[in-house]
Design a protein around this motif. Structure first.
Motif, PDB file in Angstrom:
ATOM      1  N   LEU A 222       0.848  -1.189   0.000  1.00 41.84           N
ATOM      2  CA  LEU A 222       0.000   0.000   0.000  1.00 41.84           C
ATOM      3  C   LEU A 222       0.882   1.238   0.000  1.00 41.84           C
ATOM      4  O   LEU A 222       1.630   1.472   0.938  1.00 41.84           O
ATOM      5  CB  LEU A 222      -0.925   0.001   1.231  1.00 41.84           C
ATOM      6  N   ARG A 223       0.784   2.024  -1.074  1.00 42.78           N
ATOM      7  CA  ARG A 223       1.621   3.214  -1.227  1.00 42.78           C
ATOM      8  C   ARG A 223       1.485   4.136  -0.029  1.00 42.78           C
ATOM      9  O   ARG A 223       0.394   4.451   0.407  1.00 42.78           O
ATOM     10  CB  ARG A 223       1.211   3.993  -2.471  1.00 42.78           C
ATOM     11  N   GLY A 224       2.612   4.576   0.476  1.00 40.95           N
ATOM     12  CA  GLY A 224       2.605   5.524   1.595  1.00 40.95           C
ATOM     13  C   GLY A 224       2.091   4.924   2.883  1.00 40.95           C
ATOM     14  O   GLY A 224       1.851   5.632   3.850  1.00 40.95           O
ATOM     15  N   GLN A 225       1.857   3.606   2.905  1.00 39.21           N
ATOM     16  CA  GLN A 225       1.354   2.989   4.141  1.00 39.21           C
ATOM     17  C   GLN A 225       2.181   1.796   4.593  1.00 39.21           C
ATOM     18  O   GLN A 225       2.647   1.751   5.729  1.00 39.21           O
ATOM     19  CB  GLN A 225      -0.104   2.546   3.959  1.00 39.21           C
ATOM     20  N   THR A 226       2.362   0.826   3.687  1.00 37.27           N
ATOM     21  CA  THR A 226       3.064  -0.385   4.113  1.00 37.27           C
ATOM     22  C   THR A 226       4.298  -0.651   3.258  1.00 37.27           C
ATOM     23  O   THR A 226       4.707  -1.798   3.110  1.00 37.27           O
ATOM     24  CB  THR A 226       2.146  -1.624   4.050  1.00 37.27           C
ATOM     25  N   LEU A 227       4.903   0.406   2.737  1.00 39.08           N
ATOM     26  CA  LEU A 227       6.114   0.189   1.951  1.00 39.08           C
ATOM     27  C   LEU A 227       7.357   0.578   2.743  1.00 39.08           C
ATOM     28  O   LEU A 227       7.474   1.709   3.208  1.00 39.08           O
ATOM     29  CB  LEU A 227       6.061   1.012   0.664  1.00 39.08           C
ATOM     30  N   THR A 228       8.263  -0.388   2.920  1.00 36.04           N
ATOM     31  CA  THR A 228       9.558  -0.053   3.517  1.00 36.04           C
ATOM     32  C   THR A 228      10.474   0.409   2.387  1.00 36.04           C
ATOM     33  O   THR A 228      10.112   0.317   1.209  1.00 36.04           O
ATOM     34  CB  THR A 228      10.183  -1.269   4.215  1.00 36.04           C
ATOM     35  N   LEU A 229      11.661   0.869   2.719  1.00 36.01           N
ATOM     36  CA  LEU A 229      12.553   1.407   1.689  1.00 36.01           C
ATOM     37  C   LEU A 229      12.835   0.430   0.545  1.00 36.01           C
ATOM     38  O   LEU A 229      12.721   0.812  -0.622  1.00 36.01           O
ATOM     39  CB  LEU A 229      13.870   1.867   2.320  1.00 36.01           C
ATOM     40  N   PRO A 230      13.206  -0.825   0.823  1.00 33.46           N
ATOM     41  CA  PRO A 230      13.463  -1.743  -0.301  1.00 33.46           C
ATOM     42  C   PRO A 230      12.249  -1.896  -1.211  1.00 33.46           C
ATOM     43  O   PRO A 230      12.385  -1.945  -2.435  1.00 33.46           O
ATOM     44  CB  PRO A 230      13.802  -3.065   0.384  1.00 33.46           C
ATOM     45  N   LEU A 235       9.083  -0.331  -6.224  1.00 33.40           N
ATOM     46  CA  LEU A 235       7.883   0.300  -6.755  1.00 33.40           C
ATOM     47  C   LEU A 235       8.229   1.449  -7.707  1.00 33.40           C
ATOM     48  O   LEU A 235       7.708   1.536  -8.816  1.00 33.40           O
ATOM     49  CB  LEU A 235       7.038   0.838  -5.597  1.00 33.40           C
ATOM     50  N   LEU A 236       9.160   2.318  -7.272  1.00 31.46           N
ATOM     51  CA  LEU A 236       9.556   3.450  -8.107  1.00 31.46           C
ATOM     52  C   LEU A 236      10.162   2.961  -9.421  1.00 31.46           C
ATOM     53  O   LEU A 236       9.912   3.506 -10.482  1.00 31.46           O
ATOM     54  CB  LEU A 236      10.564   4.337  -7.355  1.00 31.46           C
ATOM     55  N   TYR A 237      10.949   1.903  -9.311  1.00 31.36           N
ATOM     56  CA  TYR A 237      11.601   1.378 -10.501  1.00 31.36           C
ATOM     57  C   TYR A 237      10.559   0.866 -11.489  1.00 31.36           C
ATOM     58  O   TYR A 237      10.655   1.096 -12.694  1.00 31.36           O
ATOM     59  CB  TYR A 237      12.582   0.269 -10.109  1.00 31.36           C
ATOM     60  N   HIS A 238       9.547   0.165 -10.970  1.00 32.89           N
ATOM     61  CA  HIS A 238       8.479  -0.342 -11.846  1.00 32.89           C
ATOM     62  C   HIS A 238       7.619   0.787 -12.402  1.00 32.89           C
ATOM     63  O   HIS A 238       6.937   0.619 -13.391  1.00 32.89           O
ATOM     64  CB  HIS A 238       7.618  -1.362 -11.096  1.00 32.89           C
ATOM     65  N   ASP A 239       7.611   1.938 -11.739  1.00 28.33           N
ATOM     66  CA  ASP A 239       6.892   3.115 -12.238  1.00 28.33           C
ATOM     67  C   ASP A 239       7.719   3.881 -13.269  1.00 28.33           C
ATOM     68  O   ASP A 239       7.394   5.021 -13.616  1.00 28.33           O
ATOM     69  CB  ASP A 239       6.569   4.081 -11.081  1.00 28.33           C
ATOM     70  N   THR A 243      15.377   7.498 -11.525  1.00 28.76           N
ATOM     71  CA  THR A 243      16.092   8.441 -10.664  1.00 28.76           C
ATOM     72  C   THR A 243      15.534   8.383  -9.249  1.00 28.76           C
ATOM     73  O   THR A 243      16.283   8.362  -8.263  1.00 28.76           O
ATOM     74  CB  THR A 243      15.947   9.872 -11.211  1.00 28.76           C
ATOM     75  N   GLY A 244      14.206   8.336  -9.127  1.00 28.17           N
ATOM     76  CA  GLY A 244      13.570   8.229  -7.804  1.00 28.17           C
ATOM     77  C   GLY A 244      13.982   6.954  -7.108  1.00 28.17           C
ATOM     78  O   GLY A 244      14.295   6.933  -5.912  1.00 28.17           O
ATOM     79  N   ALA A 245      13.988   5.855  -7.891  1.00 31.79           N
ATOM     80  CA  ALA A 245      14.354   4.560  -7.312  1.00 31.79           C
ATOM     81  C   ALA A 245      15.774   4.601  -6.776  1.00 31.79           C
ATOM     82  O   ALA A 245      16.052   4.153  -5.661  1.00 31.79           O
ATOM     83  CB  ALA A 245      14.212   3.459  -8.363  1.00 31.79           C
ATOM     84  N   PHE A 246      16.675   5.182  -7.577  1.00 31.66           N
ATOM     85  CA  PHE A 246      18.072   5.229  -7.139  1.00 31.66           C
ATOM     86  C   PHE A 246      18.257   6.192  -5.964  1.00 31.66           C
ATOM     87  O   PHE A 246      19.104   5.975  -5.103  1.00 31.66           O
ATOM     88  CB  PHE A 246      18.996   5.593  -8.302  1.00 31.66           C
ATOM     89  N   ALA A 247      17.458   7.248  -5.930  1.00 35.03           N
ATOM     90  CA  ALA A 247      17.542   8.174  -4.798  1.00 35.03           C
ATOM     91  C   ALA A 247      17.180   7.441  -3.511  1.00 35.03           C
ATOM     92  O   ALA A 247      17.877   7.537  -2.489  1.00 35.03           O
ATOM     93  CB  ALA A 247      16.620   9.361  -5.022  1.00 35.03           C
ATOM     94  N   ALA A 248      16.079   6.677  -3.577  1.00 38.38           N
ATOM     95  CA  ALA A 248      15.672   5.903  -2.400  1.00 38.38           C
ATOM     96  C   ALA A 248      16.740   4.871  -2.061  1.00 38.38           C
ATOM     97  O   ALA A 248      17.082   4.650  -0.884  1.00 38.38           O
ATOM     98  CB  ALA A 248      14.333   5.218  -2.647  1.00 38.38           C
ATOM     99  N   ALA A 249      17.284   4.260  -3.128  1.00 36.28           N
ATOM    100  CA  ALA A 249      18.317   3.245  -2.910  1.00 36.28           C
ATOM    101  C   ALA A 249      19.553   3.851  -2.261  1.00 36.28           C
ATOM    102  O   ALA A 249      20.221   3.217  -1.446  1.00 36.28           O
ATOM    103  CB  ALA A 249      18.695   2.574  -4.228  1.00 36.28           C
TER     104      ALA A 249
END
Lengths: 276, 351
Positions: A222-230, A235-239, A243-249
């Motif tokens: 659940l976006r913004g609810q049950t997502l931990t960093l990994p 999720l960002l990568y699949h979207d 750049t967002g995915a790598f920022a989180a990474a």
């Protein structure tokens, strides 16, 4: 006999060292560099916006919260398990030792699925929980539970090895000198295991923050609810937001680097103590 | 404090380690529990310390049942072979430990504790080392710290598990004499476990020899050395020749050794073995003798000879003064005649 070490640096040694360095750069340093390179690909402002995005911030918060909940519990569990196993004789001890290793030996995905089968709506205790309005699967408690399961052996394993080597004579002497169980633990056992304990906690923390497989099965995504960093990275990568995915990474990587630094400081410290 | 042990039995799983131990230890006595590994001596000591409980039997101290009490209240001082010092504490903190952990009502004031620590450091000849850590001390010093720590609680009973086993020979000798003196001065009851017969014979008032969970013999050093109760005891005391014998009209005949001096001995069986200590064999140069000197080993003032018989693989050890070696010009390859001065005969069925 006392040949200088330098003279052993012959051709073979140099070749092996070069291979080692190249492989390390290729397989470890390069991916880390790529993470930061990609994260900053569109400039610092975008990086900052990506990190400060509400969902990513929430993922960071949830990851830290998970560590905050799981670490103390697993530390206590590890201490209790190691103390029981190394200081007492009881039937079923070997069984307990094996049981502690189970989370290490099964795939995290399997761990996640088994929790799903136990607590899910179609599972064993799931229906009862739902009747009583307790929601565990696809919510934050589920993340805590599976992470706890997957990372439970770290502290225990680290301590059991050390405490077995130390034996129990110190505690036995303390007992004859009149120390109660608590005094024995606090004044005799704990000072002798504190570095190993901290080391175990750090390793456990690294795994807690990076855990993906088991969490992805039970989180419900659940976006913004049950997502931990990994999970957020995936999720960002699949979207198609690389750049967002790598920022989180990169946040996850920074956490890992801090862990590594702490770990190596501790290692140097314990080694120093052992030598003195 | 006298310790009364009755019919103590203990098994680890299917393996019995103590099989009915009866032992009375007198007040202020220094008792050695002597035996090979696996004889149950350490288990017996651990039961006295309250670290292990027997499956059957009783331990009473001054009429009180000790098995009812945890180690904390028994008032025993315990010293292990590998010291088991608290490595993270200074020497002074190690010694003070037993006083510091007491509850407020029974804990002495800080200055009383510090004075006690100083007193013990002096007694143990460790003056000035109070601020050091265990890792900075030698083995002998560490073992004295362990002793001081045990003595700080003024124990009624001192229990030592192979206390000198990890030390080198000279330190070991010094420390055990010193322990004997300490025991006499402080007037405690002391029980120590060892597998070193020399150590036990030297300092113990009484020696208890254990074998496979039973008491094989108990007595003073003289009693045990002069009158070993069994072949096991004699073997365990070490260095004994075992020679098969013939019986000639009740007299003992040993091939190659004059045994006429030995008393007539009644043996139920024709198969018997003579145990002779190396020092109880006379060696005389004799061109027609039955034995040949194979090797001569140096033992300080004395020498050990390995002696072989013609056409026989048996090797007999004899021990004699090196003076005799010189006067009789004994050396390798020389033929000699052996005479047994004393020995003990055992039926082979008992071996």
């Amino acid at each position: 006999m006392a040949a200088p070490i330098r003279s052993s640096l012959n051709g073979t040694a140099i070749t092996l060292i070069v291979i080692g360095v190249v492989l390390t750069l290729l397989f470890i340093a390069a991916p880390v560099i790529v993470i930061f390179d990609q994260a900053f690909a569109k400039g610092f402002a975008i990086y900052r916006d990506n990190i400060l995005h509400k969902e990513t911030l929430h993922a960071i918060w949830l990851t830290l919260l998970t560590a905050l909940v799981v670490l103390p519990i697993n530390t206590l569990f590890g201490l209790a398990a190691a103390w029981t196993i190394t200081k007492f004789e009881f039937p079923g001890k070997r069984l307990l030792l094996t049981a502690i290793d189970i989370p290490f030996s099964i795939s995290p995905i399997v761990a996640g699925v088994s929790y799903l089968l136990l607590y899910g709506a179609l599972g064993l205790v799931g229906p009862w929980l739902i009747e009583h309005d307790l929601r565990i699967m696809f919510s934050v408690p589920a993340i805590f539970l599976v992470t706890m399961f997957v990372t439970s052996p770290f502290v225990a394993r680290e301590l059991i090895t050390l405490m077995q080597a130390q034996g129990r004579e110190r505690e036995e002497v303390a007992a004859t000198l009149g120390a109660s169980g608590w005094q024995m633990f606090y004044r005799v056992t704990l000072p002798n295991i504190k570095w190993a304990l901290l080391y175990g906690v750090i390793l456990c923390n690294a795994r807690v923050m990076g855990e993906f497989g088991a969490v992805s099965v039970v989180s419900g995504n659940l976006r913004g609810q049950t997502l931990t960093l990994p999970l957020q990275v995936q999720l960002l990568y699949h979207d198609y937001n690389a750049t967002g995915a790598f920022a989180a990474a990169s946040v996850l990587t920074l956490l890992a680097i801090v862990t590594m630094v702490l770990k190596s400081i501790l290692e140097r410290r314990t080694e120093h103590r052992r030598r003195s | 404090m006298g310790i009364d042990i009755q019919q103590l039995g203990k098994s680890f799983g299917p393996q019995p380690v103590l099989r009915g131990i009866d032992l009375a230890i007198k007040d202020r006595e220094l008792v050695a529990l002597l035996g090979p590994s696996g004889s149950g001596k350490t288990t017996l000591l651990r039961i006295l310390a309250g670290l292990e409980w027997p499956d059957s039997g009783n331990v009473t101290v001054n009429g009180q049942d000790w098995l009812d009490q945890p180690p904390q209240t028994r008032g025993v001082g315990l010293v292990f072979q590998h010291y088991a010092l608290f490595e993270h504490m200074t020497i002074a903190e190690n010694i003070a430990f037993g006083l510091r952990v007491r509850d407020r009502a029974r804990r002495p004031a800080n200055d009383v504790i510090l004075a006690k620590v100083e007193e013990l450091l002096d007694l143990m000849e460790l003056g000035g080392l109070g601020k050091r850590y265990p890792a900075q001390l030698s083995g002998g010093q560490r073992q004295r710290v362990a002793l001081a720590r045990a003595l700080a609680i003024e124990p009624h009973v001192l229990l030592l598990d192979e206390p000198f086993g990890a030390l080198d020979a000279r330190v070991r000798r010094d420390l055990r004499r010193w322990l004997r003196g300490l025991h006499d001065r402080l007037g405690m009851t002391t029980v120590f476990v060892t597998h070193d017969q020399e150590e036990a014979l030297e300092i113990a008032d009484r020696i208890v020899i254990l074998n496979e969970g039973r008491i094989e013999q108990e007595g003073t050093a003289e009693e045990i050395y002069d009158h070993p109760a069994s072949p096991f005891v004699q073997r365990f005391l070490g260095g004994v020749n075992e020679v098969p014998i013939r019986l000639l009209a009740g007299r003992i005949g040993v091939d190659g050794i004059e045994a006429g001096v030995l008393k007539r001995m009644a043996v139920a069986n024709d198969n018997a073995t003579l145990f002779i200590r190396p020092r109880d064999i006379d060696v005389a140069p004799n061109p027609n003798g039955s034995a040949t000197i194979q090797t001569v080993s140096f033992l300080g003032d004395r020498a050990r000879l390995d002696l072989a018989f013609d056409g026989d693989t048996t090797v007999i050890e004899a021990e004699l003064d090196r003076d005799q070696l010189r006067t009789d010009k004994l050396g390798r390859g020389q033929r000699v005649q052996l005479t047994a001065r004393q020995g003990r005969l055992y039926d082979d069925a008992a071996l």
